[in-house]
Scaffold this active site. Structure first.
Site, short mmCIF file in Angstrom:
data_model
loop_
_atom_site.label_atom_id
_atom_site.label_comp_id
_atom_site.label_asym_id
_atom_site.label_seq_id
_atom_site.Cartn_x
_atom_site.Cartn_y
_atom_site.Cartn_z
N ASP A 43 1.98 29.80 17.24
CA ASP A 43 1.17 30.23 16.16
C ASP A 43 0.64 28.94 15.27
OD1 ASP A 43 0.61 32.25 13.69
OD2 ASP A 43 1.54 30.18 12.55
N TYR A 48 -4.71 24.68 9.63
CA TYR A 48 -3.63 23.54 10.19
C TYR A 48 -4.26 22.28 10.83
CZ TYR A 48 -0.73 27.72 9.91
OH TYR A 48 0.22 28.71 9.35
N LYS A 73 -5.29 31.80 13.03
CA LYS A 73 -5.84 32.74 11.88
C LYS A 73 -7.13 32.06 11.19
CE LYS A 73 -1.81 31.41 10.07
NZ LYS A 73 -0.92 31.20 11.41
N HIS A 103 -6.33 34.93 7.47
CA HIS A 103 -5.51 33.95 7.08
C HIS A 103 -4.92 34.29 5.46
CE1 HIS A 103 -3.75 29.73 7.09
NE2 HIS A 103 -2.61 30.53 6.68
#
Length: 281
Positions: A43, A48, A73, A103
């Site tokens: 994931d 990120y 996402k 997200h």
């Protein structure tokens, strides 16, 4: 490994590794460690800023891409960018994404969902879903979607079990996925006497007992870690099962206490924030 079959027939592993808060170097090392230890679910997310590192780790692992379930996402500031999915694919260095999520329910998330539907129809995405959406927002998506969401990624752990939301998801054939499955490292949760008791019985750590509870309760889990030892331990969940009475004892621990709560102000900031994805290593 145990799997869940999503509402479109795609099989998804019940346990994987998350890369939230990991630097590119940390994400690459953690994903490599996880894949070598048997993990097949990874994931990540635009926000990120480690998608390139995740893609590198997948290639370096030597594991056939078809054996890896890759989840990422879309971030709100990209929902209205027509090339958002294509750019995400390029960063990950892959031809397709196994599961793509919205997200946050911020900004023009309907436009973002439409973009995911288009990518799904084009074969660039095998399944689509939502993250951090509440019941009312999920109902909105269900009322207008052409492709049904398969997964909701949300906060779930023994202190916050969301039984009514879980019932709604089950009714609509949407799988539940937990971030913060271990309570964001909350010592109070990990040090609950019940988990020590069950850990002694099964020769497992409190974290392993919690993760096993999640899986038996139907929650897909993606704990993150930089420690090779913890990564290995977080996957050692499939050689034991909790009894029905033990599951009920853990269910009784629910406090309806969250570690993360979004506000309208936060969602507004999310819609305006542009992650430095083009600068990532």
């Amino acid at each position: 490994m145990e799997y869940v079959t999503l509402n479109n027939g795609v099989k998804m592993p019940m346990a994987g590794i998350g890369t939230f808060l990991l630097t590119p170097d940390e994400a690459e090392a953690s994903v490599l460690s996880a894949l070598s230890g048997g993990y097949r679910l990874i994931d990540t997310a635009n926000a990120y800023v480690n998608e390139k590192a995740v893609g590198r780790a997948m290639k370096k692992s030597g594991i056939d891409r078809k054996e890896i379930f890759l989840e990422t996402k879309l971030w709100p500031s990209f929902y209205e960018q027509p090339d958002a999915v294509e750019k995400t694919l390029q960063r990950l260095g892959t031809d397709y994404i196994d599961l793509l999520l919205i997200h946050q329910p911020a900004g023009n998330y309907v436009a973002g969902y439409r973009q995911m539907e288009k990518a799904y129809k084009e074969g660039k995405v095998r399944a689509i879903g939502l993250s951090n959406f509440k019941k009312e927002q999920i109902e909105e998506i269900l009322s207008l979607c052409e492709v049904k969401p398969t997964v909701l990624q949300t906060e779930l752990h023994p202190y916050y079990q969301e039984s009514s939301l879980k019932a709604f998801l089950k009714e609509n054939q949407i799988a539940a996925q937990s971030w913060y499955p271990l309570g964001h490292g909350d010592k109070a949760l990990l040090e609950e006497p019940l988990f020590a008791e069950l850990g002694k019985k099964y020769k497992k750590s409190p974290a392993q007992i919690i993760l096993r509870w999640h899986i038996q309760d139907g929650n897909i889990v993606i704990p993150g870690s930089k420690s090779a030892e913890h990564i290995k331990a977080n996957f050692d969940l499939f050689d034991f099962s909790l009894t029905e009475s033990e599951m009920k004892r853990i269910a009784a621990m629910n406090k309806n206490v969250r570690y993360y709560t979004s506000t309208p102000e936060m969602l507004k900031r999310y819609a305006e924030m542009v992650p430095p994805v083009d600068e990532q290593k």
